[in-house]
Design an enzyme around this catalytic site. Structure first.
Site, PDB file in Angstrom:
ATOM      1  CE  LYS A  97      -0.856  -1.443  -7.922  1.00  0.00           C
ATOM      2  NZ  LYS A  97       0.755  -1.446  -8.392  1.00  0.00           N
ATOM      3  CB  THR A 119      -3.101   2.252  -5.750  1.00  0.00           C
ATOM      4  OG1 THR A 119      -4.010   2.994  -5.733  1.00  0.00           O
ATOM      5  CG2 THR A 119      -3.715   0.883  -6.052  1.00  0.00           C
ATOM      6  CG  ASP A 120      -5.840   6.000  -3.040  1.00  0.00           C
ATOM      7  OD1 ASP A 120      -5.752   5.617  -4.176  1.00  0.00           O
ATOM      8  OD2 ASP A 120      -5.987   7.053  -2.827  1.00  0.00           O
ATOM      9  CD  GLU A 121      -7.188   4.206  -8.261  1.00  0.00           C
ATOM     10  OE1 GLU A 121      -8.267   3.716  -9.063  1.00  0.00           O
ATOM     11  OE2 GLU A 121      -6.655   5.381  -8.644  1.00  0.00           O
ATOM     12  CE1 TYR A 131      -3.575   0.593 -11.397  1.00  0.00           C
ATOM     13  CE2 TYR A 131      -4.970   1.663 -10.077  1.00  0.00           C
ATOM     14  CZ  TYR A 131      -3.843   1.206 -10.277  1.00  0.00           C
ATOM     15  OH  TYR A 131      -2.623   1.823  -9.683  1.00  0.00           O
TER      16      TYR A 131
END
Ligand code: NAD
Ligand code: TYD
Length: 349
Positions: free
Chosen positions: A169, A140-142, A165
């Protein structure tokens, strides 16, 4: 022929990916391994249950014995790992579960894929693998953390996750990288921006706001509502993953995004307008702790090197999405009432 293990395929993006792949490829075998947490809904795959190219297995990505058995039985040459705990707000109240599924689960899958794909499984220094195998990690870009008012995430932006989270990831993402660097495993990592579209669990911004407005319930906007996300229609994410599977260079990371930055409040207003409701339903609530202010993806690498382009603009995608939820009210009703939990027992037992 591709023999794919898709994990987390009963969730939002995974189920869209299964529909996409079955539509695109005649000659394919898919096993969907999903433990069916609250976010997993086999009803999302109702229309493909009878398809001979599709098999559902209820199970955990941390379960070594089960995954070893599946590899022996199905001889997968591709793994696409969607399975994850995916909601930032839940990671704030229950971080441990995120570490277990997102990190240990990914490492378990990698380890078993490595053992089954190595040409010398008992030689831990062997860096050669069967032909045409690939492990694709859906990241994810997060993992990049938050941006200020300017700039975009490129694949070279340092990893700096802010929530449990995104930290879990990022850890998974780095473990996948390590299996490539240390063991030469054929992997790709994709880092996509926020997705929207059919079958998204109504704890996430867009389906939650659509659902609440149909019920005339308050629409809870965190903080000032000016946080920015970069939105991509889910089918475009699926086509990007497919492109990376076909053309991605081993060991590479690819950002995925469609240049659609929107403030949360803008999206909420747009949903209300489409539904013919007024803004009085908007309710500003306490902000999420550590709330990332802005995400924006630079998609130059995937567009220029692999030739992927998103098909839908945000204006097209959001209308399609709102209309899908308004048409599929029974799906929403069963998800919000918890009835979908009984679907597996009815269908598979
Ligand atoms: P989701 O929460 O809708 O689905 C997750 C699925 O994983 C569910 O079906 C759940 O039952 C399954 N699962 C959870 N734990 C499992 C376990 N231990 N073993 C097997 N299955 C398990 O999530 P999503 O939005 O579809 O996201 C899918 C992936 O894409 C995630 O890895 C997420 O980090 C990533 N991602 C999501 C977005 C987004 O906007 N939703 C954006 C970029 C990346
Ligand atoms: P979300 O859909 O949870 O995705 P993510 O946190 O992974 O980006 O949230 C999208 C944005 O919407 C995020 O800035 C938080 C905000 N948000 C609200 O303002 N209210 C809500 O009820 C939810 C669920 C999210």
């Amino acid at each position: 022929m591709k023999n794919i293990l898709i994990t987390g395929g009963a969730g939002f993006i995974g189920s869209n990916f299964i529909h996409y792949i079955l539509k695109e490829y005649e000659s394919i075998q898919i096993v969907n391994l999903d433990v069916l947490t609250y976010a997993g809904n086999p009803e999302n795959l109702d229309t493909v249950v009878q398809d001979p190219r599709y098999t559902f297995v209820k199970g955990d990505i941390c379960d070594r014995v089960l995954i070893e058995r599946l590899f022996k039985e199905y001889h997968f040459n591709t793994v696409v790992n969607f399975a994850a705990e995916s909601h930032v707000d839940r990671s704030i109240t229950e971080p441990e579960l995120f570490l277990k599924t997102n990190i240990i689960g990914t490492q378990t899958l990698l380890d078993i894929a490595k053992h089954n794909w190595s040409i010398e499984p008992d030689n831990k220094y062997c860096r050669e693998y069967l032909k045409d195998v690939k492990f694709l990690q859906v990241s994810t870009d997060e993992v990049y953390g938050a941006l200020g008012n300017t700039g975009m995430f490129t694949e070279k932006t340092p990893i700096a996750p802010n929530s449990p989270y995104s930290a879990s990831k990022a850890s998974a993402d780095l473990i996948v990288r390590a299996y490539h660097e240390t063991f030469g495993m054929p992997v790709n990592i994709t880092r996509c921006s926020n997705n929207y579209g059919p079958y998204q669990f109504p704890e996430k911004l867009i389906p939650l706001m659509i659902h609440n407005s149909t019920q005339n319930k308050p629409l809870p906007v965190y903080g000032d509502g000016l946080q920015i996300r970069d939105w991509l229609y889910v089918e475009d994410h699926c086509s990007a993953i497919d492109t990376v599977l076909q053309k991605g260079k081993n060991g590479e990371v690819y950002n995925i995004g469609g240049n659609n930055e929107k403030a949360n409040i803008e999206i909420v207003r747009l949903i209300l307008a489409r539904m013919g409701k007024d803004d009085s339903l908007i309710t500003y609530v306490k902000d999420r702790p550590g709330h990332d202010r802005r995400y924006a993806i630079d998609n130059t690498k995937i567009t220029s090197e692999l030739g992927w382009v998103p098909r839908l603009t945000f204006d097209e995608g959001i209308i399609k999405t709102i209309d899908w939820y308004l048409t599929n009210t029974e799906w929403m009703e069963r998800v919000t009432s918890g009835d979908y939990m009984h679907y597996y027992e009815k269908m598979y037992r």
